[in-house]
Scaffold this active site. Structure first.
Site, PDB file in Angstrom:
ATOM      1  N   GLU A 174       0.831  -1.203   0.000  1.00  0.00           N
ATOM      2  CA  GLU A 174       0.000   0.000   0.000  1.00  0.00           C
ATOM      3  C   GLU A 174       0.867   1.256   0.000  1.00  0.00           C
ATOM      4  OE1 GLU A 174       0.719   1.723   2.892  1.00  0.00           O
ATOM      5  OE2 GLU A 174       1.847  -0.064   3.484  1.00  0.00           O
ATOM      6  N   GLU A 317       4.531  -0.507   1.576  1.00  0.00           N
ATOM      7  CA  GLU A 317       4.670  -0.611   0.118  1.00  0.00           C
ATOM      8  C   GLU A 317       4.569  -2.046  -0.400  1.00  0.00           C
ATOM      9  OE1 GLU A 317       8.297   1.105  -1.296  1.00  0.00           O
ATOM     10  OE2 GLU A 317       7.978   3.050  -0.348  1.00  0.00           O
TER      11      GLU A 317
END
Length: 350
Positions: A174, A317
């Site tokens: 994310e 991430e």
């Protein structure tokens, strides 16, 4: 196109016969029984997912869901909100943490914009729920229930599409400034604990501002009154587009019959949403690492997952998922390439 309910109903239980066959196979390998520990547990899980003892995952992919959050306006992040856009641009160049770690692990990265406050970015899938980010959960719902369902459906369909195109293993990641605040709210609601136990520093929030962040999460729950028995309601009221996107990917990957590798705290929150909506997706989840974010233990205990790594990481991430891919490869080569006790005329005591 399949509805969310149809996608959920297509999730199959793990194949217990394949798992038993793998367990027997591992016991016959050229090693003391159980001596490879969690690697053996992982191989058994992967066999149950794959319905086979011939486990291999040549094509791996991390799907990174990105969005901005209205709750950013409450002063819960030290990074400017535009960093979401900047980092997504950096991801298109392949220079961020997840990109270099995924490349090292032989994995692809798929970038998805579910609600960044900017124009569509070249090289990024445009799945914007809204162009201006989610609502400020300290004052209103993050999104409508209809938006939440559509987000979950579209993200699940995306995962299924990737599997149909040859992807065999999916990791989630994310990107979104301030997103540990809605994640902490989700964990608080679904684990039935006070925000004091779920709120952490995120991207280096000064410790003297933690009390304010706790208060914001507490206010979000009080204002929205999410129903802990309804994962869609929790997502809509105190979640975010990136979190919902990850939850949808988990459900879709499980429906398509492939393993899903979680990242850190944000993905734990999304997993809590996913398994509340689709309990049968739980056995498809693999926890990559123990996030250093404060509420990680609460979420992991509730999920019943044991991470394979503890690197004190909190980048997000999908970086932790990328770190776990070689461990999954190791489980496969162990099961497929090690010699056998019988082949070396070795008999172990029963």
């Amino acid at each position: 196109m399949k509805t969310l309910a149809q996608i959920i109903n297509a999730i199959r239980p793990l194949n217990t016969d394949a798992m038993q066959d793998m367990s027997d196979k591992l016991d016959g390998l050229l090693k003391p029984t159980g001596s490879l520990g969690q690697l053996e547990t992982l191989a058994i899980q992967l066999s149950g997912i794959s319905h086979s003892t011939d486990i291999h995952f040549e094509r791996k992919q991390i799907i990174v869901m990105a969005a901005d959050h209205g709750v950013f306006d409450e002063g819960i992040s030290v990074s400017p909100q535009i960093v979401t856009q900047i980092q997504m641009l950096n991801m298109t160049k392949g220079v961020t943490g997840v990109c270099v770690l995924a490349k090292n692990a032989g994995a692809e990265v798929l970038l998805v914009d579910t609600g960044i406050k900017c124009a569509p970015i070249e090289g990024v899938l445009n799945h914007k729920v809204r162009a201006d980010g989610s609502g400020n959960i300290a004052k209103q719902a993050a999104m409508s229930r209809c938006e939440a369902v559509t987000l979950l459906e579209n993200s699940a369909r995306l995962a299924i599409e990737q599997v149909n195109n040859g992807i065999q293993l999916i990791g989630v990641g994310e990107l979104g400034m301030g997103n540990t605040t809605p994640a902490a709210a989700i964990v608080s609601v679904l684990c039935h604990v006070d925000p004091q136990l779920t709120v952490g520093v995120g991207a280096n929030l000064p410790t003297d501002k933690l009390a304010h962040k706790v208060a914001v999460v507490r206010k979000a729950i009080e204002v929205n009154q999410p129903d802990s028995n309804d994962g869609i309601d929790v997502l809509a009221k105190v979640g975010g587009f990136d979190l919902g996107g990850m939850a949808g990917v988990m459900i879709g990957a499980a429906s398509a019959g492939v393993p899903v590798v979680l990242d850190g705290f944000l993905s734990y929150a999304a997993a809590l949403i996913a398994i509340q909506i689709a309990p049968n997706a739980r056995p498809y989840l693999i926890s990559s690492h123990r996030s250093a974010e404060y509420g990680a233990g609460v979420a992991l205990n509730n999920l019943g997952l044991k991470p394979y790594l503890d690197m004190e990481m909190r980048l997000g991430e999908g970086s932790g998922a990328a770190m776990a891919f070689p461990i999954i490869d190791a489980a496969c080569v162990m099961a497929n390439q090690m010699g056998t006790l019988a082949g070396s005329n070795i008999e172990l005591p029963v």
